[in-house]
Design a protein around this motif. Structure first.
Motif, PDB file in Angstrom:
ATOM      1  N   THR A  72      -1.506  72.725  -9.142  1.00 31.56           N
ATOM      2  CA  THR A  72      -1.067  73.793  -8.243  1.00 31.56           C
ATOM      3  C   THR A  72       0.285  73.479  -7.622  1.00 31.56           C
ATOM      4  O   THR A  72       1.140  74.365  -7.513  1.00 31.56           O
TER       5      THR A  72
ATOM      6  N   GLU B  49       3.373  88.823  -6.215  1.00 34.31           N
ATOM      7  CA  GLU B  49       2.662  87.797  -5.467  1.00 34.31           C
ATOM      8  C   GLU B  49       1.676  87.052  -6.367  1.00 34.31           C
ATOM      9  O   GLU B  49       1.209  87.578  -7.370  1.00 34.31           O
ATOM     10  N   ASN B  50       1.389  85.822  -5.964  1.00 38.15           N
ATOM     11  CA  ASN B  50       0.433  84.995  -6.708  1.00 38.15           C
ATOM     12  C   ASN B  50      -0.163  83.980  -5.744  1.00 38.15           C
ATOM     13  O   ASN B  50       0.470  83.577  -4.758  1.00 38.15           O
ATOM     14  N   TYR B  51      -1.395  83.594  -6.015  1.00 39.72           N
ATOM     15  CA  TYR B  51      -1.991  82.494  -5.251  1.00 39.72           C
ATOM     16  C   TYR B  51      -2.846  81.657  -6.190  1.00 39.72           C
ATOM     17  O   TYR B  51      -3.428  82.143  -7.160  1.00 39.72           O
ATOM     18  N   THR B  52      -2.878  80.371  -5.887  1.00 37.67           N
ATOM     19  CA  THR B  52      -3.579  79.398  -6.725  1.00 37.67           C
ATOM     20  C   THR B  52      -4.283  78.397  -5.829  1.00 37.67           C
ATOM     21  O   THR B  52      -3.726  77.967  -4.796  1.00 37.67           O
TER      22      THR B  52
ATOM     23  N   TYR C 148       0.260  80.046  -1.714  1.00 38.96           N
ATOM     24  CA  TYR C 148       0.474  81.492  -1.852  1.00 38.96           C
ATOM     25  C   TYR C 148       1.973  81.724  -1.979  1.00 38.96           C
ATOM     26  O   TYR C 148       2.775  81.122  -1.255  1.00 38.96           O
TER      27      TYR C 148
ATOM     28  N   SER D  35      -6.253  80.597 -10.626  1.00 39.62           N
ATOM     29  CA  SER D  35      -5.167  81.418 -10.097  1.00 39.62           C
ATOM     30  C   SER D  35      -5.647  82.839  -9.840  1.00 39.62           C
ATOM     31  O   SER D  35      -6.770  83.218 -10.196  1.00 39.62           O
ATOM     32  N   LYS D  36      -4.800  83.647  -9.223  1.00 35.27           N
ATOM     33  CA  LYS D  36      -5.132  85.033  -8.886  1.00 35.27           C
ATOM     34  C   LYS D  36      -5.605  85.807 -10.110  1.00 35.27           C
ATOM     35  O   LYS D  36      -6.483  86.670 -10.019  1.00 35.27           O
ATOM     36  N   SER D  37      -5.029  85.520 -11.268  1.00 30.81           N
ATOM     37  CA  SER D  37      -5.372  86.208 -12.515  1.00 30.81           C
ATOM     38  C   SER D  37      -6.726  85.798 -13.073  1.00 30.81           C
ATOM     39  O   SER D  37      -7.126  86.285 -14.127  1.00 30.81           O
TER      40      SER D  37
ATOM     41  N   ARG E 133       5.089  84.852  -2.592  1.00 31.40           N
ATOM     42  CA  ARG E 133       5.417  86.276  -2.628  1.00 31.40           C
ATOM     43  C   ARG E 133       6.924  86.459  -2.804  1.00 31.40           C
ATOM     44  O   ARG E 133       7.727  85.749  -2.168  1.00 31.40           O
TER      45      ARG E 133
ATOM     46  N   TYR F  64      -3.302  81.440 -16.994  1.00 35.97           N
ATOM     47  CA  TYR F  64      -3.272  80.652 -15.757  1.00 35.97           C
ATOM     48  C   TYR F  64      -1.851  80.685 -15.191  1.00 35.97           C
ATOM     49  O   TYR F  64      -0.876  80.393 -15.889  1.00 35.97           O
ATOM     50  N   HIS F  65      -1.733  81.044 -13.914  1.00 37.55           N
ATOM     51  CA  HIS F  65      -0.423  81.199 -13.286  1.00 37.55           C
ATOM     52  C   HIS F  65      -0.310  80.254 -12.081  1.00 37.55           C
ATOM     53  O   HIS F  65      -1.029  80.428 -11.092  1.00 37.55           O
TER      54      HIS F  65
END
Length: 680
Positions: A242, A382-385, A359, A406-408, A361, A438-439
Motif C-alpha cells: 500500500t 479517488e482511490n483507497y487501499t 486514501y 483496493s477500492k476496486s 483524491r 489491484y490499484h
C-alpha cells in the motif's frame, strides 16, 4: 557464450599471480554494493540517495548500540523490526554490550549481518542523562551542500531553430543546493533546491529561482509524541503493498534480503519530484503500539486533455521532473493530489503486526488511453487501499507477509520466508500475487514489473558457504501476467536465474564470478499483428578487488552480455579502476578506464560509478567506445570538503550521440561535476 566463458577463465588465470596483496574491509564497499546490486532497477533521481545519506552519516557518527532507538537502527538497512526489538530488549535486560561477538547470541543475528553492521556501530557508555532541546540546540550541526554539473557539448535542444526559438528554456547545467540542521536526537530541519539541465533559472517560467524546492522540519517532542514532521516526508510501511515511497529492495546478489527494512515516516531530502508527500505527519508511541498518521496536499505533473464538454482530465502523470520545453512546462503542477493515511504497528515478543490505510483524491479525473493494457488499471478521481502485514522472527527463521485490498476489490498478497539453518546454509522464498485490477498508487513491493498489479510469481533463493573463503549465492524467480502489459501482446511468462560465487582469498584480494539469465515474453510485430516472442538476456561477469599497496587499491571487471529475441546480439565490457588515498594528504582519488563493444542498446551493460557525495551514477555502456572518469575528493579543512568529477565517453561507431532534443553532434560526450560541503 562458450567463447566468453573461456576468455574470462583465461583472464582470471593470467591475472591471479599478479594479485599479491588486496583490499581492506572498506565500509564504502557496502554502500556501493547496495546500489550496484539494484542498479538495473533504479534510475538517477531515485530515492536511493536516502540510503547513501544515512550510511555516509553513520560512517562519521556510528550508532552507539548501548544508547540507541528503533528509528536509528532502521537506518542500517540491515535489520527488520523484530531484530531491532530483540536487540533493544537484549541491551535493556543484560546491560551494555562490549563486543560485536556478543551480538551473535541474539536471535536472528548471523555473522554475515554482524560483519555488515560493524563499520556503522560502536559500543559506548550508556547515556542515562536526558538532554533537553535547549541543550541540543547549543550543539546542533549545520551542513550546506552546493553542487553544479553539466555536459560540455551542446545538445540540439539548446540551439536556436530556424524560426528563432530555442526548444529548451534554460541552460545545460544543473544547480543544486541543500541546507540541513540537526541536533543529536530532537530536531532536524532543512531545504533542498534544484534546477535540472534545460530548465530556466531566475527567468522565464522560474523567475523565483530554482525549478524545484523542498523543505521540512522534524521534531521529537517526547516519549508519546515520538515524531512530528511538517513539510516534505516519505512513508514506508509493511511490505510495500500500500505504501512505500522511494527506493525498495528487489532481486539482487543479497538473495536473503527480500523483506522490507527501514519502515517509518521520514523527512524527505532527495530531488525526485514525485515520490513523496507534502503536509504533516506524526508518530505516537504507546510502548508496544505505535500509530503514524499523515495528510498531504501537493501538485503533480500531468498530461491534461479536455473532453467534448470542456471538462479537463489527465491521461498520465509525468514522473521525469523535467520542465524544459513548452509542453513540459504546461504539464507542470497541473494536477492537485490529496492523500491521507495511517500506519498502525503492534510489537510482541517475536511478532510484529501492522495495519495500513491510504486514501488519495485528484482534483480532476484520471482517464487513461483506451489501449487494451489499460483496461483494468486505475481510472477516476479517488482511490483507497488498506492492508495488514506481519513479521515473525525467532532464532534462525523469519516469516513475513502482507495482504491488501483496493477500492476496486482488487487483491494483492506477499508472503515470504527466510531460514538461516546454520552459518553455512540459508534459504529464502517469496510468493506474490497482484490482481490485474489491484490499484495502489503508492505501492512499491518485491516484483518483476514496475506496477504492483497483474503479476504472480515465486522466488527461491539460497546462500551456501561450502568452505571458509567461498560464498555461493543464487536465486530463481518464475512469474506470469494474466493480462496484457505495455510490452506484451497477451498473457506472458518470465523466468530469471542468478548465480554468484564470491571468493575472499585474504583481506587483500577477493573476486566474484556472476551469471544471470533472464527470459520473458515481449511484444513483437509479425506482419500486421503483434505476438509474444521470448526475449533472453544472459550476463556473465568477473570482478576482482585487490590492493596494490597501502595507498593504492584496484578493481578489474570483465563482463559479457548475450541478447536474443528475433536476432541475437553480443556485448562486452572491461574496466580498470584505480583508487589512490595517500596517508598524509586529505584526498581521495578514483579513476576508471572502460572499453565497451555492444551490438545495440538491447545488449547494453550497466556499471556503477563513484560520484559526488549523496549521488550515484549508473550509466549504460552501449555501442562501441571508451569511457573514462576521474573522481576527486579533497578535505580542505575539518569543516570544508570539495568534490570534482570529470568523465568522458568517446564512441567509435557513430558521429551523432542520442536523438531528439538530446542529440549531440560528434562522438564525444564530456561531463563535469563539482560539489562543496560546509559543516559548522
Amino acid at each position: 557464450m562458450e567463447r566468453a566463458i573461456r576468455n574470462i577463465i583465461l583472464l582470471l588465470c593470467c591475472t591471479f599471480p599478479l594479485l599479491l596483496v588486496a583490499q581492506e574491509n572498506d565500509p564504502q564497499q557496502l554502500i556501493e554494493a547496495i546500489i550496484e546490486s539494484q542498479l538495473e532497477n533504479i534510475e538517477e533521481g531515485t530515492d536511493v540517495a536516502l540510503i547513501i545519506e544515512d550510511l555516509e552519516g553513520l560512517l562519521e557518527n556510528p550508532i552507539n548500540i548501548n544508547s540507541t532507538s528503533a528509528e536509528e537502527l532502521s537506518r542500517l538497512y540491515l535489520l527488520n523490526p523484530v531484530q531491532i526489538d530483540q536487540l533493544l530488549k537484549y541491551v535493556k535486560t543484560y546491560g551494555p554490550v562490549y563486543s560485536i561477538f556478543e551480538l551473535n547470541t541474539i536471535d536472528g543475528f548471523t555473522p554475515d549481518i554482524l560483519k555488515k553492521m560493524e563499520p556503522f556501530i560502536v559500543f559506548g557508555p550508556v547515556e542515562e542523562q536526558k538532554v533537553d532541546l535547549k541543550k541540543e540546540l547549543k550543539y546542533g550541526r549545520h551542513e550546506l551542500l552546493l553542487r553544479g554539473l553539466g555536459t560540455m557539448q551542446e545538445a540540439r535542444g539548446y540551439k536556436e531553430k530556424d524560426d528563432g526559438t530555442t526548444p529548451y528554456e534554460g541552460n545545460r547545467y544543473r544547480y543544486y543546493t541543500r541546507y540541513s540542521y540537526k541536533t543529536r536526537n530532537k530536531l532536524t530541519l532543512g531545504f533542498t533546491a534544484e534546477k535540472d539541465p534545460g530548465e530556466a533559472f531566475l527567468q522565464g517560467s522560474n523567475k523565483q529561482g530554482f525549478d524545484y524546492y523542498s523543505g521540512h522540519i522534524s521534531i521529537k517532542p517526547g516519549k508519546t509524541f515520538q515524531q512530528i514532521i511538517a513539510g516534505d516526508f516519505v512513508v514506508r510501511a509493511g511490505q510495500g503493498l500500500t505504501l512505500w515511497q522511494g527506493y525498495t529492495n528487489g532481486k539482487s546478489v543479497d538473495v536473503l534480503g527480500i523483506s522490507k527494512t527501514g519502515q517509518s515516516i521520514r523527512p524527505y531530502t532527495s530531488v525526485n519530484e514525485n515520490a513523496y508527500f507534502r503536509g504533516v505527519a506524526a508518530t505516537l508511541d504507546f510502548g508496544r503500539v505505535s500509530l503514524s498518521i499523515f495528510g498531504s496536499h501537493k501538485k503533480a505533473d500531468g498530461n491534461i486533455e479536455t473532453d467534448e464538454n470542456g471538462i479537463e482530465h489527465f491521461t498520465s502523470l509525468q514522473t521525469s521532473g523535467y520542465h524544459r520545453t513548452q509542453s513540459e512546462i504546461e504539464d507542470e503542477k497541473s494536477v492537485k493530489a490529496s492523500d491521507a493515511g495511517a500506519v498502525l504497528s503492534m510489537q510482541f515478543n517475536h511478532l510484529k503486526i501492522g495495519a495500513n490505510a491510504v486514501y488519495q483524491r485528484f482534483d480532476k479525473a484520471f482517464i487513461r488511453s483506451d489501449q487494451l493494457y489499460n483496461k483494468f488499471r486505475f481510472s477516476g478521481d479517488e482511490n483507497y487501499t488498506g492492508s495488514i502485514d506481519y513479521l515473525f522472527s525467532k532464532g534462525k527463521f523469519q516469516l513475513f507477509g502482507e495482504a491488501a485490498l483496493s477500492k476496486s476489490l482488487g487483491f494483492a498478497v506477499v508472503q515470504g520466508a527466510v531460514a538461516r539453518l546454520n552459518d553455512q546454509l540459508s534459504f529464502s522464498a517469496l510468493f506474490r500475487h497482484f490482481d490485474k485490477n489491484y490499484h495502489a498508487l503508492w505501492a512499491n513491493t518485491f516484483a518483476d514489473g514496475t506496477n504492483t498489479n497483474n503479476e504472480s510469481g515465486l522466488y527461491l533463493g539460497t546462500r551456501i558457504l561450502p568452505v571458509k573463503f567461498v560464498t555461493l549465492s543464487g536465486y530463481s524467480d518464475m512469474y506470469q501476467s494474466h493480462w496484457i502489459n505495455y510490452s506484451t501482446a497477451g498473457p506472458s511468462r518470465g523466468w530469471d536465474i542468478f548465480a554468484q560465487a564470491d571468493v575472499h582469498i585474504s583481506e587483500n584480494f577477493s573476486f566474484y564470478l556472476r551469471f544471470k539469465n533472464e527470459e520473458k515474453d515481449n511484444k513483437f510485430k509479425a506482419d500486421k499483428l503483434y505476438i509474444n516472442l521470448p526475449e533472453r538476456t544472459q550476463k556473465l561477469r568477473l570482478h576482482i578487488d585487490y590492493r596494490i599497496s597501502q595507498v593504492f587499491q584496484a578493481k578489474t571487471r570483465f563482463e559479457h552480455v548475450y541478447y536474443e529475441e528475433e536476432d541475437s546480439e553480443n556485448g562486452f565490457m572491461i574496466f580498470q579502476d584505480i583508487k589512490y588515498e595517500p596517508l598524509k594528504i586529505p584526498i581521495n582519488l578514483i579513476a576508471r578506464i572502460a572499453w565497451f563493444s555492444t551490438d545495440s542498446y538491447d545488449s547494453r551493460i550497466y556499471a556503477y560509478e563513484n560520484d559526488l557525495l549523496y549521488t550515484f551514477a549508473v550509466p549504460a555502456y552501449y555501442g562501441k567506445g571508451i569511457r573514462t572518469y576521474l573522481n576527486l575528493k579533497y578535505r580542505i579543512s575539518k569543516n570544508v570538503e570539495f568534490w570534482l568529477k570529470v568523465a568522458n565517453t568517446r564512441w567509435t561507431d557513430r558521429e551523432v550521440i542520442s536523438s531528439g532534443y538530446n542529440e549531440i553532434k560528434g562522438s564525444n560526450k564530456s561531463e563535469l561535476k563539482m560539489q562543496l560541503r560546509l559543516k559548522f
